[in-house]
Design a protein around this motif. Structure first.
Motif, mmCIF file in Angstrom:
data_model
loop_
_atom_site.group_PDB
_atom_site.id
_atom_site.type_symbol
_atom_site.label_atom_id
_atom_site.label_comp_id
_atom_site.label_asym_id
_atom_site.label_seq_id
_atom_site.Cartn_x
_atom_site.Cartn_y
_atom_site.Cartn_z
ATOM 1 N N ALA A 1 0.801 -1.222 0.000
ATOM 2 C CA ALA A 1 0.000 0.000 0.000
ATOM 3 C C ALA A 1 0.831 1.268 0.000
ATOM 4 O O ALA A 1 0.300 2.352 -0.188
ATOM 5 N N GLY A 2 2.127 1.192 0.216
ATOM 6 C CA GLY A 2 2.957 2.396 0.242
ATOM 7 C C GLY A 2 4.178 2.218 1.125
ATOM 8 O O GLY A 2 4.759 1.137 1.204
ATOM 9 N N LEU A 3 4.535 3.270 1.834
ATOM 10 C CA LEU A 3 5.706 3.279 2.698
ATOM 11 C C LEU A 3 5.236 3.532 4.124
ATOM 12 O O LEU A 3 4.687 4.595 4.426
ATOM 13 N N ALA A 4 5.437 2.551 5.016
ATOM 14 C CA ALA A 4 5.002 2.663 6.409
ATOM 15 C C ALA A 4 6.183 3.084 7.275
ATOM 16 O O ALA A 4 7.319 2.672 7.034
ATOM 17 N N PHE A 5 5.905 3.894 8.290
ATOM 18 C CA PHE A 5 6.944 4.353 9.209
ATOM 19 C C PHE A 5 6.298 4.828 10.503
ATOM 20 O O PHE A 5 5.100 5.074 10.563
ATOM 21 N N THR A 6 7.118 4.951 11.533
ATOM 22 C CA THR A 6 6.669 5.464 12.818
ATOM 23 C C THR A 6 7.372 6.783 13.074
ATOM 24 O O THR A 6 8.581 6.896 12.898
ATOM 25 N N ALA A 7 6.589 7.794 13.484
ATOM 26 C CA ALA A 7 7.143 9.124 13.748
ATOM 27 C C ALA A 7 6.389 9.764 14.902
ATOM 28 O O ALA A 7 5.247 9.405 15.188
ATOM 29 N N VAL A 8 7.035 10.719 15.544
ATOM 30 C CA VAL A 8 6.392 11.501 16.591
ATOM 31 C C VAL A 8 6.004 12.844 15.974
ATOM 32 O O VAL A 8 6.857 13.665 15.688
ATOM 33 N N VAL A 9 4.718 13.011 15.747
ATOM 34 C CA VAL A 9 4.201 14.243 15.173
ATOM 35 C C VAL A 9 3.676 15.144 16.289
ATOM 36 O O VAL A 9 3.868 16.345 16.276
ATOM 37 N N ASP A 10 3.032 14.537 17.277
ATOM 38 C CA ASP A 10 2.506 15.250 18.438
ATOM 39 C C ASP A 10 3.106 14.608 19.690
ATOM 40 O O ASP A 10 2.814 13.452 19.987
ATOM 41 N N PRO A 11 3.966 15.330 20.423
ATOM 42 C CA PRO A 11 4.627 14.737 21.596
ATOM 43 C C PRO A 11 3.651 14.220 22.654
ATOM 44 O O PRO A 11 3.981 13.295 23.394
ATOM 45 N N THR A 12 2.447 14.777 22.715
ATOM 46 C CA THR A 12 1.485 14.305 23.713
ATOM 47 C C THR A 12 0.914 12.933 23.351
ATOM 48 O O THR A 12 0.450 12.209 24.223
ATOM 49 N N LYS A 13 0.965 12.572 22.076
ATOM 50 C CA LYS A 13 0.436 11.283 21.634
ATOM 51 C C LYS A 13 1.518 10.232 21.467
ATOM 52 O O LYS A 13 1.224 9.063 21.282
ATOM 53 N N GLY A 14 2.772 10.640 21.483
ATOM 54 C CA GLY A 14 3.878 9.696 21.333
ATOM 55 C C GLY A 14 4.030 9.228 19.901
ATOM 56 O O GLY A 14 3.477 9.808 18.973
#
Length: 155
Positions: A114-127
């Motif tokens: 489906a594409g390119l999956a990754f993990t990132a911190v966009v909102d520090p309150t959500k981790g």
């Protein structure tokens, strides 16, 4: 009751809805569309640009599901003097920022059907959150690796 008051200068509308020939002369001339210029990115250089669809994995509740965040223009930006300083920005068609995060050397990008999956911190309150990018131009993990941005070029 439907007749105009005596002494009023209201013209009766024609069958086409126009009041009279004078209105055609008063109409504003058509203007050419405004040219939209792109602002200066300052200390950043664009490395990759492509249309993209963005999804986020929501793990709330008993079932995990991909939430569609919309479509927009994905840009990978690299700082002009600090080569290891890069970020990903996705703006929707209106210009609102949908996704904006800094690339880190330890980030892992996984190609999927489906594409390119990754993990990132966009909102520090959500981790950390898991995202899925699907681009019009094929996007590979090497295009997002900060060490590779100098020679990645457009995909």
């Amino acid at each position: 009751a439907g007749a105009p008051a005596p002494g009023s200068s209201a013209a009766a509308p024609t069958a086409a809805g126009a009041v009279g020939e004078d209105d055609e002369q008063d109409a504003m001339p058509a203007e050419a569309p405004a040219e939209v210029l792109r602002g200066d990115d300052g200390d950043e250089a664009q490395v990759v640009e492509s249309r993209a669809t963005i999804r986020r994995l929501d793990a709330d509740g008993p079932a995990k599901a991909w939430r569609d965040l919309g479509k927009g223009l994905l840009r990978v930006m690299r700082h002009k003097t600090r080569a290891d300083d890069a970020r990903v920005v996705v703006r929707n068609d209106v210009g609102k920022v949908v996704l904006n995060f800094k690339l880190a050397a330890r980030m892992r990008f996984k190609p999927t059907k489906a594409g390119l999956a990754f993990t990132a911190v966009v909102d520090p309150t959500k981790g950390p959150q898991t995202f899925l990018l699907r681009t019009k131009v094929p996007l590979e993990a090497r295009h997002l690796a900060p060490a590779e941005l100098d020679d990645a070029g457009a995909p």
